[in-house]
Design an enzyme around this catalytic site. Sequence first.
Site, mmCIF file in Angstrom:
data_model
loop_
_atom_site.group_PDB
_atom_site.id
_atom_site.type_symbol
_atom_site.label_atom_id
_atom_site.label_comp_id
_atom_site.label_asym_id
_atom_site.label_seq_id
_atom_site.Cartn_x
_atom_site.Cartn_y
_atom_site.Cartn_z
ATOM 1 N N ASP A 197 51.456 34.824 20.837
ATOM 2 C CA ASP A 197 52.588 35.283 21.632
ATOM 3 C C ASP A 197 53.726 34.242 21.603
ATOM 4 O O ASP A 197 53.460 33.040 21.686
ATOM 5 C CB ASP A 197 52.069 35.465 23.075
ATOM 6 C CG ASP A 197 53.067 36.131 23.984
ATOM 7 O OD1 ASP A 197 53.488 37.251 23.670
ATOM 8 O OD2 ASP A 197 53.424 35.534 25.031
ATOM 9 N N GLU A 253 54.338 35.793 16.869
ATOM 10 C CA GLU A 253 55.565 36.470 17.311
ATOM 11 C C GLU A 253 56.707 35.461 17.275
ATOM 12 O O GLU A 253 56.652 34.428 17.942
ATOM 13 C CB GLU A 253 55.390 37.008 18.737
ATOM 14 C CG GLU A 253 56.616 37.751 19.212
ATOM 15 C CD GLU A 253 56.621 38.039 20.713
ATOM 16 O OE1 GLU A 253 57.365 38.940 21.132
ATOM 17 O OE2 GLU A 253 55.904 37.361 21.468
HETATM 18 C C1 GLC Z 1 55.788 38.547 24.400
HETATM 19 C C2 GLC Z 1 55.074 39.798 24.854
HETATM 20 C C3 GLC Z 1 55.726 40.275 26.114
HETATM 21 C C4 GLC Z 1 55.617 39.179 27.160
HETATM 22 C C5 GLC Z 1 56.198 37.868 26.661
HETATM 23 C C6 GLC Z 1 55.829 36.709 27.546
HETATM 24 O O1 GLC Z 1 57.093 38.792 24.033
HETATM 25 O O2 GLC Z 1 55.099 40.748 23.826
HETATM 26 O O3 GLC Z 1 55.171 41.473 26.574
HETATM 27 O O4 GLC Z 1 56.303 39.561 28.325
HETATM 28 O O5 GLC Z 1 55.695 37.558 25.394
HETATM 29 O O6 GLC Z 1 54.470 36.396 27.449
#
Ligand code: GLC
Length: 495
Positions: A197, A253
């Site tokens: 994440d 991500e």
């Molecule tokens: C990422 C997740 C999202 C979350 C954020 C903070 O972007 O996809 O849903 O709110 O991280 O953890």
Amino acid sequence: MMEENSKWFENTVFYEIYVPSFCDSNGDGIGDLPGVESKIDYLKEMGVGAVWLTPFYPSPLVDNGYDVSDYFAVHERYGTIADFDRLLEAAHNAGIRVIVDMVLNHTSTGHEWFLKSCENQEKYRDYYIWREKIPNNWESFFDGSAWEYNEGRHMYYYHAFSREQACLNWSNPAILEECKEILRFWLDKGVDGFRLDVINFLKTDKAAFTRDNPCEDGSQKHIYDKNQKGVREAVAELSAFVHTYPDKFLLGEIGDDDLQTIQSYTGCGLLDAAFNFNLGSMEKWDEAYLAEQVLAMDAAGINPTLFFSSHDMRRQFSRLCGENVEAAKLLALFLLTAKGIPFLYQGEEIPLADTRIKSSRDLQDAQGRYAYEKLLLLGKTEEEALRYAKERARDYARGLIDWKLHREEEGSLKELYQGLLMLRREHEALRTGKYGNIALNGHLFYFERIGRQEKIAVTIDFSLTGMISEGPGGSTVLLEIMGGNGCTGLVERLA
Ligand code: GLC
Ligand code: CA
């Protein structure tokens, strides 16, 4: 069928499962792990090769589980560790791999590390980012200042997201060691990889905290609070550790649209792939933008993840297709024939439309709720606050799927997904082939995929009304998609 020198994840179509809303097995209105297990046959029949499970760990659920309070267990509303083990086994037996979401940028403020850090216990003192005074103007991505005062420790701690999600201090080497233990636990269970994440947000550089973020058009530009010096080194450590286990997939991500930045996190001992938003998050359908991004990513050497929807976005069927199934077919055609790693989002194959937000009670997501409350505090009416919050809320793709409502019809979108998934499995050119010619002519998008044995051409008429003229002589039609007035998509084998 699989090539020797390409990796399994480059040959795989993933399916994102947002655990709280995918499938509810016990009728409490919340998706759960046994529910996921009960859909394995469905996923197998569709031809999905791997699933990504969003966080299912114990959590106060301020950010729907992205605020983890225990990384070694399952939240009771989703089941138990034994349920997880059963699900993993069932998936593997069906030939479906499983990657799990890992939130290593922050923990819940309910995590025992944070509680001990608040008490200033020596071991945990520097697990988070504490300052006597607020050192900069950084804003959280959800709302207001990223600094929150803690009464226990009489200091401010840093949170890039909600104030209940305290950021870990990656300048402290102990954090890497703790995180490796977490990864080890799930790797030993047999998961096939992780989705890390917001991984480019790790706080790895103390010096960056002395710089204010600039403001533009009244809002803050996030410059110094991400991509800090040291993030790549941390990612390299995580990657080296994960890859001590054979054949694992590390997806990260990357919250940044700059192609060089995205590219800089992949390859050479870093991430196996980046979850990049530059393509998928387009607000309105725009084939010129699509073609431009495809060309630019190819030129930058990115093997992108291909998606138009996730749990953080509005659904593609509502956002990009005007809830028209013919348009949804063309998006599927692109996702499953373009170069990259497709990530389907649960329910896009049905297709599901956005959940409607009718009143403030429908605002479940932290980002939407904060926006609503903030506007009320500023004296706006409930109606105005709701209108603004609706733009910020991320509840649109998070409604519980009622599978009983979705019986299959002949010629359905799901059948097309199934057909395209099979086509991709059967043709190496579609999975890992490089691009040949890429051209956009009006609404007609044409690209070639060149594999070792064959060359495949894809023509998609995004106008939805056109007839695609026949391809070059001698080609074999692999798939034709009939739209409103004729053929709107064509996959041909050229050579
Ligand atoms: C990422 C997740 C999202 C979350 C954020 C903070 O972007 O996809 O849903 O709110 O991280 O953890
Ligand atoms: Ca349930």
